[in-house]
Design an enzyme around this catalytic site. Structure first.
Site, PDB file in Angstrom:
ATOM      1  N   GLU A 505       0.765  -1.184   0.080  1.00  0.00           N
ATOM      2  CA  GLU A 505      -0.074  -0.129   0.004  1.00  0.00           C
ATOM      3  C   GLU A 505       0.963   1.251   0.012  1.00  0.00           C
ATOM      4  OE1 GLU A 505      -2.562  -0.247   3.313  1.00  0.00           O
ATOM      5  OE2 GLU A 505      -3.897  -1.586   2.290  1.00  0.00           O
ATOM      6  N   GLU A 599      -4.740  -8.687   1.161  1.00  0.00           N
ATOM      7  CA  GLU A 599      -5.307  -8.556   2.387  1.00  0.00           C
ATOM      8  C   GLU A 599      -6.878  -8.332   2.140  1.00  0.00           C
ATOM      9  OE1 GLU A 599      -3.893  -5.047   4.696  1.00  0.00           O
ATOM     10  OE2 GLU A 599      -1.861  -5.261   4.137  1.00  0.00           O
TER      11      GLU A 599
HETATM   12  C1  GAL Z   1      -4.162  -2.412   5.614  1.00  0.00           C
HETATM   13  C2  GAL Z   1      -2.823  -2.330   5.856  1.00  0.00           C
HETATM   14  C3  GAL Z   1      -2.388  -3.183   7.032  1.00  0.00           C
HETATM   15  C4  GAL Z   1      -3.196  -2.761   8.201  1.00  0.00           C
HETATM   16  C5  GAL Z   1      -4.387  -2.986   8.013  1.00  0.00           C
HETATM   17  C6  GAL Z   1      -5.513  -2.712   9.071  1.00  0.00           C
HETATM   18  O1  GAL Z   1      -4.576  -1.461   4.845  1.00  0.00           O
HETATM   19  O2  GAL Z   1      -1.934  -2.766   4.855  1.00  0.00           O
HETATM   20  O3  GAL Z   1      -0.908  -2.952   7.289  1.00  0.00           O
HETATM   21  O4  GAL Z   1      -2.777  -1.487   8.709  1.00  0.00           O
HETATM   22  O5  GAL Z   1      -4.992  -2.020   6.723  1.00  0.00           O
HETATM   23  O6  GAL Z   1      -6.870  -2.801   8.736  1.00  0.00           O
END
Ligand code: GAL
Length: 908
Positions: A505, A599
């Site tokens: 990200e 994710e």
């Molecule tokens: C994502 C990020 C992770 C963590 C997660 C929390 O956007 O890549 O590192 O922060 O959100 O919800």
């Protein structure tokens, strides 16, 4: 017949396996000696008191608020002028071995900074310093910093990880080492490590997550003492999670012949893989640090790895004779075919078989160096229409993201703690791990090799643009190449690694061609080190027409598959990412790339906390009265609530099932982790885990298990059934099962049978009126009874029950026993609302090193021997004492409850 298109669509990446830099104590000529014990440690109370041996200047912190949502866009960094006094020019040459273009190598300036600082000198008396063993995390003992003006806020876990500290130790070198090369191998130091030996500055490595080697040879004193001094300077506001602080991984002293296999100097890839045979392609770099040109021979023998060590030699890479000029290195290639190879692959359908290659270097017929490389034989194919094929079997990714901390014991690496995490994840059905967002301890990859997980190894949460004021962007221009190369060089032979990620990200997603160009530079570096694996970089802002994804082999979505902020509640929100599902546009635009979700979810919950009313949606953001309660800082475990850009597990499953070409998902996260306690930044640890920080499964565990282990008969009911204040009130009951149909009974009366419909992953009885007693669920699969479970209203709490995860541990001073303490009624049923204060004590050859309960809002220090249970459970972590066998007895007491105890045997 394969069409032209299907041939184009299947991009094949032939794989590598792995260099486990295992202990090589085979000959006197190659010794890898653990120097973890007996360090002296000192940390300045305040950073402004610290000596001036800093790496570089850092920007002033103007805004200390760390409660930003994770998808707050990264900012352009400010430009800083390096101060003349900084040590950076002396440290940069350590990167040279990882900078390909020799014209860009750094020359060390004249001088020896720090030589007058007492801490680096052999004569300095450090007897008043604390004695510690590595791996060491100076921050984990706390205390937690409370309140909104805490120096270290919730984002970084409220623990004192920031500051400047010194580690000192003598190393054992003597006359016998006269003609050797002597190296210091540090697996990880958080952060900005600078190393002196006998008062000479040797070098260092700023990024805390990479392993590095320093050549001590020029500074060794063969006649007298050899004093190491290591300075760390760990900045605050440097991460979006808990980084830990200290030399938190293993440290080794490596002594080799002057002619030896280079650091991480072997590469093994495998090709032409079938049941009958496989080709092993082997490359070794031999370094000649001696003053003589030398004629040497190399030979590499291959053995299967089994439970007792290694089996008999199955193949040998032919002997090669070559001359290596003094002060140079040479790459030697070879290959061999193995008959009937034992392939590496993920369970339950495959077996993670491993091989060991032992490379010998001979001079005048005598072995002068031996080097071991663990690897696996497996074929990985990427099919954009199906996902990832391991040895021609489609393996959908059932993955989780994991940060590096180990809960209550912090960042200090411990093999058993890591293994326990993997065991719990495996039990849920996990087959893949994304190392968020940095390379892990080397031993963790040895475990993923052995246990058969697929891995994305990742480096960088930020490039040039900044997420937190002191993050990696400060050193990106000087270190990106070295840190990217070093990850790949160290980890390239692990069969478990299937994809390299060069960023998470990053802000450069938003800067179109400019950001894409940096991405290409990084991807090219990674591929230059390892052409056998695909690359990726995770995007939480993905448009199919942007330049950023073009360069990556695999498209990695963070939350883009399900879509972000599409609910009406976000209609008035204008400054945040809003995205419809990107699967279709991307699959169309990049028909020859595999898409996976690196994710998903970022769902949140607190184990055993159920808040009312319950949303009737499949997925909801968290607000007070809507899954959240900011007064108690807990999120409802009905498992329907997620951070604003996230989705419930159910919503993600539906999106995956609607896009069957997706390779699968990595849930954010498997375990709760220290820091980033969205949405309640007064807390210490996250709410995103499927499993809490103590390792206790939340209800979500069973939702994932129901999908990921379809053959395991199981049914799980929520909530608990102790609601004295809800008699006569609406109390929804939800059921997770690997079956397809469930009949629910309350006190023997059927509440009806329900069957999962398309894109439904739980069965909901949202109209139940609470009355105490027993809720029973009977699950069916294909019309046949499949599993049964019940929850009962309990009696009052009456006793403590303690159970250890293992009844025998090793008396090595490292092994751990995890003891779960339950508060139960007289019938042994866990009282799910009990939060009694428990006292822990121990007898025998072990120490209680930490306690926890999985409550993100509990700011009791982890080393405390008194802790409240959280919804019926608490955890005690016991470590064995070195070389002391015997029975370890752990006793747990709580006022008004019967004591509990457990005995663990510690054996040599
Ligand atoms: C994502 C990020 C992770 C963590 C997660 C929390 O956007 O890549 O590192 O922060 O959100 O919800």
């Amino acid at each position: 017949m394969m069409t032209k298109y299907s041939m184009v669509f299947i991009a094949t990446f032939i794989f590598t396996s792995c260099t486990k830099q295992a202990a090589i104590i085979k000959t006197d000529n190659n010794q890898r000696i653990s120097i973890n014990s007996n360090w002296k440690f000192y940390k300045y109370e305040n950073t402004f008191e610290a000596d001036s041996l800093f790496y570089d200047v850092r920007p002033e912190i103007k805004n200390t608020d760390d409660t930003k949502e994770a998808d707050t866009p990264a900012k352009k960094a400010e430009k800083l002028e390096a101060s003349k006094k900084a040590l950076k020019p002396y440290i940069l040459p350590t990167a040279n071995a990882f900078i390909k273009d020799k014209s860009k190598h750094h020359a060390r300036p004249k001088g020896n900074p720090g030589k007058n600082v007492p801490f680096v000198q052999t004569s300095f008396d450090d007897s008043t310093w604390e004695t510690i063993n590595l791996p060491h995390d100076w921050a984990i003992k706390g205390p937690f910093q409370e309140g909104s003006d805490a120096e270290v806020g919730g984002g970084m876990g409220r623990l004192p990880s920031n500051g400047v500290a010194w580690y000192r130790r003598k190393i054992d070198v003597n006359e016998a080492d006269k003609d050797k090369s002597i190296y210091l191998d540090i697996d990880g130091a958080m952060s900005y490590a600078i190393v002196w030996l006998n008062g000479h500055l040797v070098g260092g490595w700023p990024y805390g997550y990479n392993s590095f080697r320093l050549d001590l040879t020029p500074y060794i004193n063969l006649e007298g003492e050899n004093q190491l001094a290591i300075r760390l300077d760990n900045p605050n506001h440097s991460a979006r999670w808990y980084p830990g602080g200290g030399i938190y991984r293993n440290v080794w002293l490596t002594k080799t012949n002057k002619i030896h296999v280079a650091h991480w100097g072997t590469t093994i890839t495998t090709s032409n893989i079938s049941k009958e045979s496989a080709k092993i392609n082997f490359k070794v770099i031999v370094e000649n640090n001696s003053e003589l040109d030398s004629d040497i021979e190399t030979i590499t023998k291959i053995y299967p790895v089994n439970n007792d060590g290694i089996g008999t030699n199955v193949a040998t890479i032919e002997k090669v004779s070559t001359k290596i000029s003094a002060g140079t290195s040479k790459t030697i290639n070879g290959s061999v075919t193995i008959e009937n190879p034992l392939l590496w692959g993920p369970p339950p359908t495959q077996t993670p078989n491993l091989y060991k290659a032992i490379t010998s270097i001979l001079l005048n017929g005598v072995t002068i160096d031996e080097y071991e490389t663990i690897f696996g034989i497996r074929d990985i194919k990427l099919d954009p229409n199906q996902g990832i094929l391991v040895n021609d079997e489609l393996v959908k990714i059932q993955g989780v993201n994991e940060h590096h901390d180990l809960g209550a014991i912090g960042a200090a690496f411990n093999i058993r703690a890591a293994e326990r995490k993997l065991e719990i994840l495996k039990n849920m059905g996990v087959n893949a791990i994304r190392m968020a967002h940095n390379p892990p301890a080397p031993e963790l990859l040895e475990l993923t090799d052995k246990m058969g997980f697929l891995v994305i190894d990742e480096v960088f949460d930020s490039w040039e643009r900044t997420k937190t004021p002191h993050d990696f962007h400060l050193i990106f221009p000087d270190w990106y190449e070295a840190d990217a190369r070093s990850m790949v060089r160290r980890d390239k032979n692990h069969p478990s690694i299937i994809i390299w990620s060069y960023g998470n990200e990053v802000g450069e997603q938003f800067t179109n061609e400019e950001g894409a160009a940096i991405g290409k530079t990084l991807s090219d570096i990674v591929k230059d080190e390892d052409p056998s694996r695909p690359t990726t970089s995770a995007m939480n802002w993905a448009k199919s027409d942007m330049a950023f994804p073009v360069v990556m082999d695999v498209i990695s979505f963070n939350y883009q598959g399900e879509g972000i902020r599409q609910d009406p509640i976000f209609d008035t929100v204008t400054d945040r990412i809003k995205t419809k599902s990107q699967y279709e546009p991307y699959h169309k635009k990049f028909p020859n790339k595999v898409i996976l979700s690196s994710e998903t979810a970022s769902a949140a919950s607190s184990r055993g906390v159920y808040l009312f009313p319950v949303t009737n949606l499949m997925s909801s953001p968290i607000r007070d009265g809507m899954g959240g309660d900011s007064k108690i800082k807990q999120v409802s475990a009905y498992e329907l609530y997620a951070v604003d850009f996230g989705s419930s597990a159910d919503k993600v499953f539906a999106s995956l099932d609607r896009h069957p070409y997706s390779a699968g998902e990595f849930v954010w996260t498997g375990f709760d982790y220290l820091g980033e306690p969205t949405p309640y930044y007064d807390s210490r640890s996250s709410y995103n885990g499927i499993i809490d920080l103590a390792g206790f499964p939340k209800d979500r565990f069973y939702l994932y298990q129901s999908r990921w282990r379809p053959d395991l008969p199981m049914v799980h009911i929520l909530p608990h059934w102790n609601w004295p204040n809800r008699v006569g009130k609406l109390t929804p009951v939800h059921v997770f099962t690997s079956g397809d149909e469930v009949e629910l009974f309350l006190n023997g009366t059927s509440l009806g049978k329900k069957k999962k419909r398309a894109y439904e992953y739980r069965l909901r009885w949202d109209d139940i009126i609470y009355q105490p007693g027993e809720l029973k669920a009977v699950a069916y699969k294909n019309g046949k009874e499949w599993a049964e479970n019940s929850v009962k209203t309990t009696q009052d709490a009456s006793k403590l029950i303690a159970n250890a995860d293992r009844s025998n541990i090793h008396a090595d001073g490292k092994d751990l026993a995890y003891i779960t303490v339950q508060i139960t009624d007289e019938n042994g049923l866990v009282v799910p609302t009990s939060n009694n204060l428990i006292e822990f004590s121990i007898q025998g050859p072990g120490d209680i090193i930490a306690t926890d309960n999985g409550d993100a809002s509990d700011l009791t220090t982890f080393i405390s021997k008194k802790r409240k249970a959280f919804n019926g459970f608490a955890l005690v972590i016991v470590r064995s004492k070195p070389n002391l066998s015997g029975d370890i007895k752990v006793i747990v007491k709580s006022k008004g409850l019967k004591d509990g105890q457990v005995i663990i045997k510690s054996n040599d």
